[in-house]
Scaffold this motif. Structure first.
Motif, PDB file in Angstrom:
ATOM      1  N   GLY A 303       0.816  -1.353  -0.024  1.00  0.00           N
ATOM      2  CA  GLY A 303       0.042   0.073   0.142  1.00  0.00           C
ATOM      3  C   GLY A 303       0.856   1.235  -0.175  1.00  0.00           C
ATOM      4  O   GLY A 303       0.649   2.090  -0.733  1.00  0.00           O
ATOM      5  N   LEU A 304       1.990   1.313   0.826  1.00  0.00           N
ATOM      6  CA  LEU A 304       2.798   2.509   0.889  1.00  0.00           C
ATOM      7  C   LEU A 304       3.560   2.572  -0.630  1.00  0.00           C
ATOM      8  O   LEU A 304       3.362   3.772  -0.860  1.00  0.00           O
ATOM      9  N   ALA A 305       3.960   1.643  -1.097  1.00  0.00           N
ATOM     10  CA  ALA A 305       4.604   1.624  -2.418  1.00  0.00           C
ATOM     11  C   ALA A 305       3.524   2.087  -3.491  1.00  0.00           C
ATOM     12  O   ALA A 305       4.095   3.049  -4.106  1.00  0.00           O
ATOM     13  N   ASP A 306       2.389   1.715  -3.554  1.00  0.00           N
ATOM     14  CA  ASP A 306       1.329   2.076  -4.356  1.00  0.00           C
ATOM     15  C   ASP A 306       0.895   3.732  -4.388  1.00  0.00           C
ATOM     16  O   ASP A 306       0.875   4.589  -4.981  1.00  0.00           O
ATOM     17  N   THR A 307       1.112   3.858  -2.777  1.00  0.00           N
ATOM     18  CA  THR A 307       0.605   5.514  -2.619  1.00  0.00           C
ATOM     19  C   THR A 307       1.719   6.468  -3.218  1.00  0.00           C
ATOM     20  O   THR A 307       1.510   7.320  -3.708  1.00  0.00           O
ATOM     21  N   VAL A 308       3.082   6.187  -2.563  1.00  0.00           N
ATOM     22  CA  VAL A 308       4.025   7.071  -3.067  1.00  0.00           C
ATOM     23  C   VAL A 308       3.972   7.062  -4.986  1.00  0.00           C
ATOM     24  O   VAL A 308       4.281   8.290  -5.438  1.00  0.00           O
ATOM     25  N   ARG A 309       3.900   5.755  -5.390  1.00  0.00           N
ATOM     26  CA  ARG A 309       3.888   5.895  -6.859  1.00  0.00           C
ATOM     27  C   ARG A 309       2.564   6.788  -7.489  1.00  0.00           C
ATOM     28  O   ARG A 309       2.804   7.575  -8.364  1.00  0.00           O
ATOM     29  N   TRP A 310       1.557   6.697  -6.721  1.00  0.00           N
ATOM     30  CA  TRP A 310       0.289   7.530  -6.966  1.00  0.00           C
ATOM     31  C   TRP A 310       0.902   8.988  -7.156  1.00  0.00           C
ATOM     32  O   TRP A 310       0.453   9.962  -7.976  1.00  0.00           O
ATOM     33  N   TYR A 311       1.527   9.301  -5.759  1.00  0.00           N
ATOM     34  CA  TYR A 311       1.894  10.789  -5.831  1.00  0.00           C
ATOM     35  C   TYR A 311       3.087  10.852  -6.819  1.00  0.00           C
ATOM     36  O   TYR A 311       2.823  12.475  -7.557  1.00  0.00           O
ATOM     37  N   ARG A 312       3.903  10.150  -7.070  1.00  0.00           N
ATOM     38  CA  ARG A 312       4.905  10.787  -8.257  1.00  0.00           C
ATOM     39  C   ARG A 312       4.270  10.762  -9.515  1.00  0.00           C
ATOM     40  O   ARG A 312       4.728  11.535 -10.426  1.00  0.00           O
ATOM     41  N   GLU A 313       2.952  10.220  -9.680  1.00  0.00           N
ATOM     42  CA  GLU A 313       2.520  10.234 -11.120  1.00  0.00           C
ATOM     43  C   GLU A 313       1.331  11.164 -11.210  1.00  0.00           C
ATOM     44  O   GLU A 313       0.685  11.175 -12.191  1.00  0.00           O
ATOM     45  N   HIS A 314       0.973  11.884 -10.043  1.00  0.00           N
ATOM     46  CA  HIS A 314      -0.148  12.755 -10.086  1.00  0.00           C
ATOM     47  C   HIS A 314       0.351  14.054  -9.761  1.00  0.00           C
ATOM     48  O   HIS A 314      -0.422  14.765  -8.631  1.00  0.00           O
ATOM     49  N   ARG A 315       1.342  14.660  -9.981  1.00  0.00           N
ATOM     50  CA  ARG A 315       1.811  16.188  -9.816  1.00  0.00           C
ATOM     51  C   ARG A 315       0.617  17.031 -10.019  1.00  0.00           C
ATOM     52  O   ARG A 315       0.473  17.940  -9.104  1.00  0.00           O
TER      53      ARG A 315
END
Length: 329
Positions: A303-315
């Motif tokens: 879940g944490l990896a997916d969350t960080v990825r989401w923020y990286r992709e949704h600037r």
């Protein structure tokens, strides 16, 4: 089922609405969902864009403290799921008035409308922070509230008010209390989105005190699954805990976020501790597990990896919001 979701443009509320209308929750089958949200600084209608065109979805901009608006949207509903709240502890320390007005008075206005119109079920969504701090063990649903921040006190007041409507008026009210949520669409002033977005921008992260504070982490989708179970099967007049089962100190969580963002310990800035900062929260969620079959399904590492990825992709989502985030007080 006709469901009113207050605060449905916020972090957890919007996840609940998306999950309902995208078929990820059992209550969503054939549901007609109305969102009531005043779109304050943390409310964002873009959070609902994935379902905005869905049949059965309606959005009303309005304040839960406004009895006229509330009366209109509550009429004809089968259930109310009440997320709307001021929720950031730092802001409540700086100015408690909006927390009392929205979290307590707003809940009373909503409860009264639900009573008047005979709503079938009222779910009051709350927090583990109403219990204060616990050095060892875990709170059960019978533990007495002992809040330490104005935010937590306002939520405890709202919970007690909601339960009083069950005991006094016989309303079908249930209260959920959750541990710390994380996931996508989280306004970037809470710890995980603030630290993640700062690190992605090459900035430092403000760690309170020595970082020993311990929290249990719950993925927002698991939280919504728990709420849905309570909406469908919880017993009236009861409190249900929804936990994630992953306890970490803020220092440990900071280390995980540094690694996930490819940053080193030099990016940590220790700032003076928050006033009245609770040292540890911990919920027992045996009751909802035994009665309703709840289990958290999203592992924290995933879940944490997916969350960080989401923020990286949704600037484009979070960059315009950073200027509105509260600073540590």
């Amino acid at each position: 089922m006709r469901i009113l979701v207050t605060g449905g443009a916020g972090f957890v509320g919007s996840q609940f609405v998306r999950a309902l209308l995208l078929g990820r929750l059992a209550s969503g089958a054939g549901a007609r969902v109305t969102v009531l949200d005043s779109l304050t600084y943390a409310g964002n209608e873009a959070n609902l864009s994935p379902v905005a065109g869905r049949e059965g979805y309606a959005f009303v901009r309005g304040d839960v403290r406004d009895p006229v608006v509330v009366d209109e949207v509550v009429r004809g509903q089968d259930a109310v799921v009440h997320f709307a709240a001021e929720s950031h502890v730092d802001r409540s320390i700086a100015d408690a008035a909006p927390f009392v007005a929205t979290n307590v008075l707003g809940t009373q206005v909503l409860l009264e409308a639900a009573r008047r119109h005979g709503v079938g079920r009222f779910v009051q969504v709350s927090t583990d922070e109403v219990y204060g701090s616990i050095a060892a063990g875990s709170w059960t649903e019978g533990s007495p509230p002992a809040p330490n921040s104005p935010y937590a006190a306002s939520k405890a007041g709202a919970d007690l008010l909601a339960l009083s409507y069950h005991r006094t008026h016989g309303m079908d009210v249930v209260v959920t209390r959750c541990s710390n949520n994380y996931g996508p669409y989280h306004f970037p002033e809470k710890m995980i989105p603030l630290f993640t977005t700062n690190l992605l921008d090459g900035r430092k992260v403000p760690l309170y005190g020595d970082g020993r504070q311990v929290r249990d982490w719950l993925h927002v989708l698991d939280h919504c699954r728990g709420i849905d179970l309570v909406l469908r099967g919880g017993r009236a007049g009861e409190v249900y805990h929804i936990g994630g089962g992953t306890e970490l100190s803020n220092r440990e969580l900071t280390g995980l976020l540094l690694r996930a963002c490819g940053a080193g310990p030099d990016r940590v800035e220790h700032v003076p501790d928050r006033k009245g900062h609770d040292l540890r929260y911990s919920l027992s969620f045996e009751k909802i597990r035994e009665e309703l079959g709840y289990e958290p399904l999203v592992g924290f590492q995933e879940g944490l990896a997916d969350t960080v990825r989401w923020y990286r992709e949704h600037r484009s989502w979070w960059e315009p919001l950073k200027g509105r985030a509260a600073l540590p007080v």
